[in-house]
Design an enzyme around this catalytic site. Sequence first.
Site, PDB file in Angstrom:
ATOM      1  N   ARG A  62       4.132   0.693 -12.228  1.00 54.41           N
ATOM      2  CA  ARG A  62       2.870   1.104 -12.174  1.00 54.41           C
ATOM      3  C   ARG A  62       2.285   0.945 -13.399  1.00 54.41           C
ATOM      4  O   ARG A  62       1.163   0.681 -13.643  1.00 54.41           O
ATOM      5  CB  ARG A  62       2.584   2.393 -11.519  1.00 54.41           C
ATOM      6  CG  ARG A  62       0.885   2.649 -11.189  1.00 54.41           C
ATOM      7  CD  ARG A  62       0.963   4.194 -10.634  1.00 54.41           C
ATOM      8  NE  ARG A  62       1.403   4.399  -9.218  1.00 54.41           N
ATOM      9  CZ  ARG A  62       0.809   4.037  -7.973  1.00 54.41           C
ATOM     10  NH1 ARG A  62      -0.127   3.369  -8.082  1.00 54.41           N
ATOM     11  NH2 ARG A  62       1.337   4.087  -6.983  1.00 54.41           N
ATOM     12  N   ARG A  78      -3.457  11.448  -3.957  1.00 52.06           N
ATOM     13  CA  ARG A  78      -3.418  11.343  -2.453  1.00 52.06           C
ATOM     14  C   ARG A  78      -2.282  12.119  -1.967  1.00 52.06           C
ATOM     15  O   ARG A  78      -1.871  12.224  -0.628  1.00 52.06           O
ATOM     16  CB  ARG A  78      -3.138   9.933  -1.929  1.00 52.06           C
ATOM     17  CG  ARG A  78      -4.605   9.037  -2.314  1.00 52.06           C
ATOM     18  CD  ARG A  78      -4.311   7.743  -2.148  1.00 52.06           C
ATOM     19  NE  ARG A  78      -3.418   7.325  -3.285  1.00 52.06           N
ATOM     20  CZ  ARG A  78      -2.921   6.050  -3.103  1.00 52.06           C
ATOM     21  NH1 ARG A  78      -3.120   5.216  -2.428  1.00 52.06           N
ATOM     22  NH2 ARG A  78      -2.123   5.672  -4.321  1.00 52.06           N
ATOM     23  N   THR A  88      -0.253   6.876   3.410  1.00 50.55           N
ATOM     24  CA  THR A  88      -1.158   7.713   3.401  1.00 50.55           C
ATOM     25  C   THR A  88      -1.580   8.574   4.592  1.00 50.55           C
ATOM     26  O   THR A  88      -1.737   9.495   4.665  1.00 50.55           O
ATOM     27  CB  THR A  88      -2.461   7.267   2.655  1.00 50.55           C
ATOM     28  OG1 THR A  88      -2.103   6.293   1.610  1.00 50.55           O
ATOM     29  CG2 THR A  88      -3.380   8.208   2.039  1.00 50.55           C
ATOM     30  N   TYR A 107       3.620  10.557   3.756  1.00 47.89           N
ATOM     31  CA  TYR A 107       3.379  10.992   2.328  1.00 47.89           C
ATOM     32  C   TYR A 107       3.324  12.539   2.052  1.00 47.89           C
ATOM     33  O   TYR A 107       3.343  12.854   0.964  1.00 47.89           O
ATOM     34  CB  TYR A 107       1.857  10.480   2.112  1.00 47.89           C
ATOM     35  CG  TYR A 107       1.319   9.397   1.003  1.00 47.89           C
ATOM     36  CD1 TYR A 107       2.142   8.283   1.421  1.00 47.89           C
ATOM     37  CD2 TYR A 107       0.403   9.138   0.437  1.00 47.89           C
ATOM     38  CE1 TYR A 107       1.684   7.162   0.712  1.00 47.89           C
ATOM     39  CE2 TYR A 107       0.043   8.478  -0.289  1.00 47.89           C
ATOM     40  CZ  TYR A 107       0.935   7.245  -0.281  1.00 47.89           C
ATOM     41  OH  TYR A 107       0.418   5.894  -0.859  1.00 47.89           O
ATOM     42  N   HIS A 165       6.900   7.743  -2.915  1.00 48.64           N
ATOM     43  CA  HIS A 165       5.646   7.389  -3.412  1.00 48.64           C
ATOM     44  C   HIS A 165       5.476   7.796  -4.857  1.00 48.64           C
ATOM     45  O   HIS A 165       5.043   9.056  -4.695  1.00 48.64           O
ATOM     46  CB  HIS A 165       4.642   7.103  -2.470  1.00 48.64           C
ATOM     47  CG  HIS A 165       3.298   6.685  -3.239  1.00 48.64           C
ATOM     48  ND1 HIS A 165       2.764   5.540  -2.859  1.00 48.64           N
ATOM     49  CD2 HIS A 165       2.544   7.790  -3.747  1.00 48.64           C
ATOM     50  CE1 HIS A 165       1.471   5.548  -3.526  1.00 48.64           C
ATOM     51  NE2 HIS A 165       1.276   6.812  -4.197  1.00 48.64           N
ATOM     52  N   HIS A 187       5.202  -1.339   5.505  1.00 48.51           N
ATOM     53  CA  HIS A 187       4.206  -0.791   6.512  1.00 48.51           C
ATOM     54  C   HIS A 187       4.016  -1.682   7.759  1.00 48.51           C
ATOM     55  O   HIS A 187       2.873  -1.973   7.822  1.00 48.51           O
ATOM     56  CB  HIS A 187       3.027  -0.073   5.897  1.00 48.51           C
ATOM     57  CG  HIS A 187       3.020   0.693   4.483  1.00 48.51           C
ATOM     58  ND1 HIS A 187       3.645   1.895   4.804  1.00 48.51           N
ATOM     59  CD2 HIS A 187       3.027   0.642   3.289  1.00 48.51           C
ATOM     60  CE1 HIS A 187       3.567   2.392   3.642  1.00 48.51           C
ATOM     61  NE2 HIS A 187       3.541   1.529   2.575  1.00 48.51           N
ATOM     62  N   GLY A 232      -3.277   2.211   5.238  1.00 45.55           N
ATOM     63  CA  GLY A 232      -4.605   2.119   4.556  1.00 45.55           C
ATOM     64  C   GLY A 232      -5.266   3.091   5.348  1.00 45.55           C
ATOM     65  O   GLY A 232      -4.877   4.179   5.567  1.00 45.55           O
ATOM     66  N   ASP A 280       6.171  -3.634  -0.444  1.00 45.32           N
ATOM     67  CA  ASP A 280       4.947  -2.579   0.032  1.00 45.32           C
ATOM     68  C   ASP A 280       4.161  -3.500   1.070  1.00 45.32           C
ATOM     69  O   ASP A 280       2.971  -3.221   1.015  1.00 45.32           O
ATOM     70  CB  ASP A 280       4.271  -1.984  -1.170  1.00 45.32           C
ATOM     71  CG  ASP A 280       3.515  -0.878  -1.096  1.00 45.32           C
ATOM     72  OD1 ASP A 280       3.883  -0.179   0.286  1.00 45.32           O
ATOM     73  OD2 ASP A 280       2.575  -0.423  -1.584  1.00 45.32           O
TER      74      ASP A 280
HETATM   75 ZN    ZN Z   1       3.486   4.154  -1.798  1.00 41.21          ZN
END
Ligand code: ZN
Length: 388
Positions: free
Chosen positions: A227, A163, A99, A130, A195, A63, A68, A285
């Site tokens: 994850r 999200r 996001t 996203y 994502h 990013h 954020g 990331d």
């Molecule tokens: Zn992501």
Amino acid sequence: MLTLICGAHLYTPTPHGKMDVLIAGSKIVDLQKKINIDSNTNIKVIDGTGCILTPGFVDSLVHITGGGGEAGFASRTPEMNLTDATLHGITTVVAALGTDSSSRTLTNLVAKAKGLKELGLNVFCHTGSYHLPAKTLTGSITDDLMYIDEFIGVGEVAISDHRSSQPTVQQLAELAAQAKVAGMLSGKKGTVSIHVGPVDTHLSILHDIEQQTDISLAQFYPTHMNRNKALLDAGIEFCKGGGTIDFTTSTTEYDLANGEYAAARALAYCLDQGVDKTKLTMSSDGHASLPIFDADFNLIGLEVGKEASLHDSFVEAVNVHGVSIEHALMAITSNPANVLGLKKGNIAINTDADLVLMDSQSLKPTHVWSQGSLMVDNGFAVIKGPFE
Ligand code: ZN
């Protein structure tokens, strides 16, 4: 300007033993056991004895403009600096919004990419973000991919996440079809970066698309697959169907305590399970916010992703989990380049001189070249951004 790197063990990422490598301008122009140069030639010689020489790392999700904002405006993360990448062996980054695609824009993303490129880094971008319908720069995914050099794909589109925009099979299939055709027309791959959140629907929407349309799993590139164990196992099935999966190297103690597999451990696990070694990648990331949620998805803290974690995870894969240097390197060089259709992540004659020289014991980068420019010399950044 000529640079000769002598006597290092070469990994292309395939190991080739001791090889000399000659750089002219931005390209690798010779690779041989021994390269002899006329003593009158103006050449810089780097002694690579006791080192390994590898492709520059390809970080497939950063990013670069910051991410954020999930805890209000004060929680927006800062932009990355050039040396956040180069000091840690990264010579190519693939940038995406996250996001927030309202205060973070595609114009800003491309502008930041161009700035980092002026400093010598290789930078590519994803259009979209996203949420669906996808944000674009020109008004269409097709035109973004066809006419803006930096755009190589779309994403990261969020699925299985609170999200996300809760995309339907039809919406995501249409997006992938647009990306695929635009990619064909522009000589790009048009990969859709996905994502994947913590919801236990995992990758089911991608399998639904594969079954209901003629879009293959290879069109999608899901990230954050380490994850948890269940998602990792869903990822193994995805790889068996021809897809490639990505593990996120930035993590927090909170995430690891809550079932996340460290990226290096996830890589070792998948290799042990017999997953095709060309289908596994790691990315940092970097500069994402790393939100910490409680059991009810309430945000209780924030950390920032670090590009340095990519190299840390490479070292951890080799030293802690017994992954070979070759296989660990593939996950951060040739594999991400292949899934995204980049001519990067590989050392051969006539490829861009994106190289990392590392001490063969500590695996610490001492010298880093991006397109033939020396970015890091003896562990110190010799090219920095104007505000570093
Ligand atoms: Zn992501």
